[in-house]
Design an enzyme around this catalytic site. Sequence first.
Site, PDB file in Angstrom:
ATOM      1  N   ARG A 217       0.957   4.453   0.258  1.00 47.40           N
ATOM      2  CA  ARG A 217       1.010   5.625   1.145  1.00 47.40           C
ATOM      3  C   ARG A 217       1.570   5.288   2.511  1.00 47.40           C
ATOM      4  O   ARG A 217       1.770   6.180   3.333  1.00 47.40           O
ATOM      5  CB  ARG A 217      -0.372   6.220   1.303  1.00 47.40           C
ATOM      6  CG  ARG A 217      -1.405   5.326   2.005  1.00 47.40           C
ATOM      7  CD  ARG A 217      -2.739   6.023   2.056  1.00 47.40           C
ATOM      8  NE  ARG A 217      -3.816   5.182   2.555  1.00 47.40           N
ATOM      9  CZ  ARG A 217      -5.086   5.584   2.601  1.00 47.40           C
ATOM     10  NH1 ARG A 217      -5.405   6.797   2.194  1.00 47.40           N
ATOM     11  NH2 ARG A 217      -6.036   4.786   3.064  1.00 47.40           N
ATOM     12  N   GLU A 218       1.851   4.015   2.746  1.00 53.63           N
ATOM     13  CA  GLU A 218       2.325   3.605   4.072  1.00 53.63           C
ATOM     14  C   GLU A 218       3.841   3.726   4.122  1.00 53.63           C
ATOM     15  O   GLU A 218       4.578   2.747   4.215  1.00 53.63           O
ATOM     16  CB  GLU A 218       1.797   2.203   4.389  1.00 53.63           C
ATOM     17  CG  GLU A 218       0.269   2.191   4.386  1.00 53.63           C
ATOM     18  CD  GLU A 218      -0.410   0.826   4.381  1.00 53.63           C
ATOM     19  OE1 GLU A 218      -1.646   0.785   4.274  1.00 53.63           O
ATOM     20  OE2 GLU A 218       0.300  -0.202   4.497  1.00 53.63           O
TER      21      GLU A 218
ATOM     22  N   ARG B  90      -3.159   4.681  -2.342  1.00 53.15           N
ATOM     23  CA  ARG B  90      -2.941   3.370  -1.697  1.00 53.15           C
ATOM     24  C   ARG B  90      -2.829   2.232  -2.710  1.00 53.15           C
ATOM     25  O   ARG B  90      -2.092   1.262  -2.501  1.00 53.15           O
ATOM     26  CB  ARG B  90      -4.134   3.151  -0.784  1.00 53.15           C
ATOM     27  CG  ARG B  90      -4.468   1.707  -0.380  1.00 53.15           C
ATOM     28  CD  ARG B  90      -5.809   1.650   0.305  1.00 53.15           C
ATOM     29  NE  ARG B  90      -6.337   0.314   0.483  1.00 53.15           N
ATOM     30  CZ  ARG B  90      -6.330  -0.339   1.641  1.00 53.15           C
ATOM     31  NH1 ARG B  90      -5.788   0.204   2.703  1.00 53.15           N
ATOM     32  NH2 ARG B  90      -6.858  -1.535   1.747  1.00 53.15           N
TER      33      ARG B  90
ATOM     34  N   HIS C  65       2.613  -3.650   6.536  1.00 57.43           N
ATOM     35  CA  HIS C  65       1.734  -2.507   6.295  1.00 57.43           C
ATOM     36  C   HIS C  65       1.878  -1.516   7.450  1.00 57.43           C
ATOM     37  O   HIS C  65       2.563  -1.785   8.436  1.00 57.43           O
ATOM     38  CB  HIS C  65       0.263  -2.966   6.270  1.00 57.43           C
ATOM     39  CG  HIS C  65      -0.105  -3.833   5.109  1.00 57.43           C
ATOM     40  ND1 HIS C  65      -0.942  -3.438   4.113  1.00 57.43           N
ATOM     41  CD2 HIS C  65       0.257  -5.109   4.774  1.00 57.43           C
ATOM     42  CE1 HIS C  65      -1.106  -4.411   3.233  1.00 57.43           C
ATOM     43  NE2 HIS C  65      -0.379  -5.438   3.620  1.00 57.43           N
TER      44      HIS C  65
ATOM     45  N   GLU D 280       1.056  -4.483  10.951  1.00 56.09           N
ATOM     46  CA  GLU D 280       0.563  -3.110  10.816  1.00 56.09           C
ATOM     47  C   GLU D 280       1.424  -2.269  11.768  1.00 56.09           C
ATOM     48  O   GLU D 280       1.251  -2.336  12.986  1.00 56.09           O
ATOM     49  CB  GLU D 280      -0.928  -3.015  11.223  1.00 56.09           C
ATOM     50  CG  GLU D 280      -1.895  -3.674  10.246  1.00 56.09           C
ATOM     51  CD  GLU D 280      -2.145  -2.810   9.017  1.00 56.09           C
ATOM     52  OE1 GLU D 280      -1.686  -1.652   9.001  1.00 56.09           O
ATOM     53  OE2 GLU D 280      -2.779  -3.313   8.067  1.00 56.09           O
TER      54      GLU D 280
ATOM     55  N   ARG E 100      -6.141  -7.118  -1.905  1.00 53.06           N
ATOM     56  CA  ARG E 100      -7.446  -7.781  -2.075  1.00 53.06           C
ATOM     57  C   ARG E 100      -7.468  -8.567  -3.385  1.00 53.06           C
ATOM     58  O   ARG E 100      -8.518  -9.059  -3.807  1.00 53.06           O
ATOM     59  CB  ARG E 100      -8.574  -6.738  -2.117  1.00 53.06           C
ATOM     60  CG  ARG E 100      -8.769  -5.914  -0.847  1.00 53.06           C
ATOM     61  CD  ARG E 100      -9.231  -6.739   0.333  1.00 53.06           C
ATOM     62  NE  ARG E 100      -9.587  -5.934   1.502  1.00 53.06           N
ATOM     63  CZ  ARG E 100      -8.686  -5.412   2.334  1.00 53.06           C
ATOM     64  NH1 ARG E 100      -7.379  -5.625   2.112  1.00 53.06           N
ATOM     65  NH2 ARG E 100      -9.074  -4.677   3.384  1.00 53.06           N
TER      66      ARG E 100
ATOM     67  N   HIS F 240       0.889  -1.182   0.000  1.00 51.52           N
ATOM     68  CA  HIS F 240       0.000   0.000   0.000  1.00 51.52           C
ATOM     69  C   HIS F 240       0.917   1.219   0.000  1.00 51.52           C
ATOM     70  O   HIS F 240       1.603   1.483   0.979  1.00 51.52           O
ATOM     71  CB  HIS F 240      -0.923  -0.004   1.222  1.00 51.52           C
ATOM     72  CG  HIS F 240      -2.060  -0.977   1.106  1.00 51.52           C
ATOM     73  ND1 HIS F 240      -2.614  -1.606   2.200  1.00 51.52           N
ATOM     74  CD2 HIS F 240      -2.718  -1.453   0.022  1.00 51.52           C
ATOM     75  CE1 HIS F 240      -3.594  -2.404   1.790  1.00 51.52           C
ATOM     76  NE2 HIS F 240      -3.676  -2.336   0.469  1.00 51.52           N
TER      77      HIS F 240
END
Lengths: 310, 93
Positions: free
Chosen positions: A72-73, A128, A197, A271, A146, A70
């Site tokens: 933007r992380e 993202r 993430h 995370e 996903r 992702h």
Amino acid sequence: QPRNTDSYDYGRYHPINEIYDFQDMLVAENPNMVSKIVIGQSYEGRPLNVLKFSTGGTNRPAIWIDTGIHSREWVTQASGQWFAKKIVTDYGRDPTLTAILNKMDIFLEIVTNPDGYYYTHNNNRMWRKTRKPNPGSNCVGVDPNRNWDAGFGGPGASGRPCSETYHGPRANSESEVKSIVDFVKSHGNFKAFISIHSYSQMLLYPYGYTRTPVKDQAELHSLAKKAITDLASLYGTRYRYGSIISTIYQASGGTIDWTYNQGIKYSYTFELRDTGRYGFILPPSQIIPTAQETWLALMAIMDHTYKNPY
Amino acid sequence: KETFEGHQVLRIVPKDDVQLSLIKDLEDMIEFELDFWRGVTDAVTPVDIRVPFHSLQTVKIYLETQGIEYSTMIEDLQTMLDDEQEEMESAAR
């Protein structure tokens, strides 16, 4: 420009070209341990670079770590660069890592979604997804977490191309995902798969698409507890842990559900922190502390994988 | 380049399952263009939502009329992004 990876600034966010330069420098400085494998191309044609850390052998049991799926992380890609340097620095010094690398290989993909990452630096910091257009829609991109063939399209993903959790037209439709799928299948000897993430301080294991517990739930749960305990020992960052579906929500088509179903028992998603109220805009001053504490958890998982061959 | 002047990030702490589902309903109100930074999980776990300026008042009224507590985690997102950009540029220099 930094002349070598010792003078590279791990305490700040770097645009994609600097990360690619960093990878090439690390390879050049460590020709006997680090090599770069291009496992495919992104939709916009950027290389999908994987750093391989190996001390020999052929097709050794392996550990996979990816960051930045992702885009933007940002703290994840930044931590990935720190991990890369940590591995070459600690080999021969840290007995645990040395033992692991004497018997296993580590593969690290730092910029897993390069098109998205470039786009966050130049167009939309909040981006993202991938950057492939969706036919028939004004909205671009698929959520690469996903898009895997594990409960694909089920509850816990969206069928709307404008949604941040759009699963895509079919499983593996995104080259950023398909390239990893093909690489993992062709390698065939991965024993651990860790996808990183941010944010919300959780360590998660499968499943996300079904409430059916994985057969190794007890072992994965106790290893997760050990890992987050080690993580917290440095700065006290508190993590929650458990299966995806019981700890956060139902999510279908997720990375580690697919890797676990491929037989890679030690499949985890991190995370990472936001210990404050910054969300994805984590100050660069928190990059190194985040990487340091996460490394302790990664070492717990890698050491367990090494000591429990299967 | 997309900018985010006036966008706020709200931190919402649902008290119970009723409030959870009310927040989930927000996800389906696509006209608000909400960006869930931290999704809806369970009661007492914070939900962080980036709310564009044009939706702010409506969303806040919705939360307040439902008695759902929230705080403003980020007052103006663009200000933070400008700081981040400035920090990157000065570090690069």
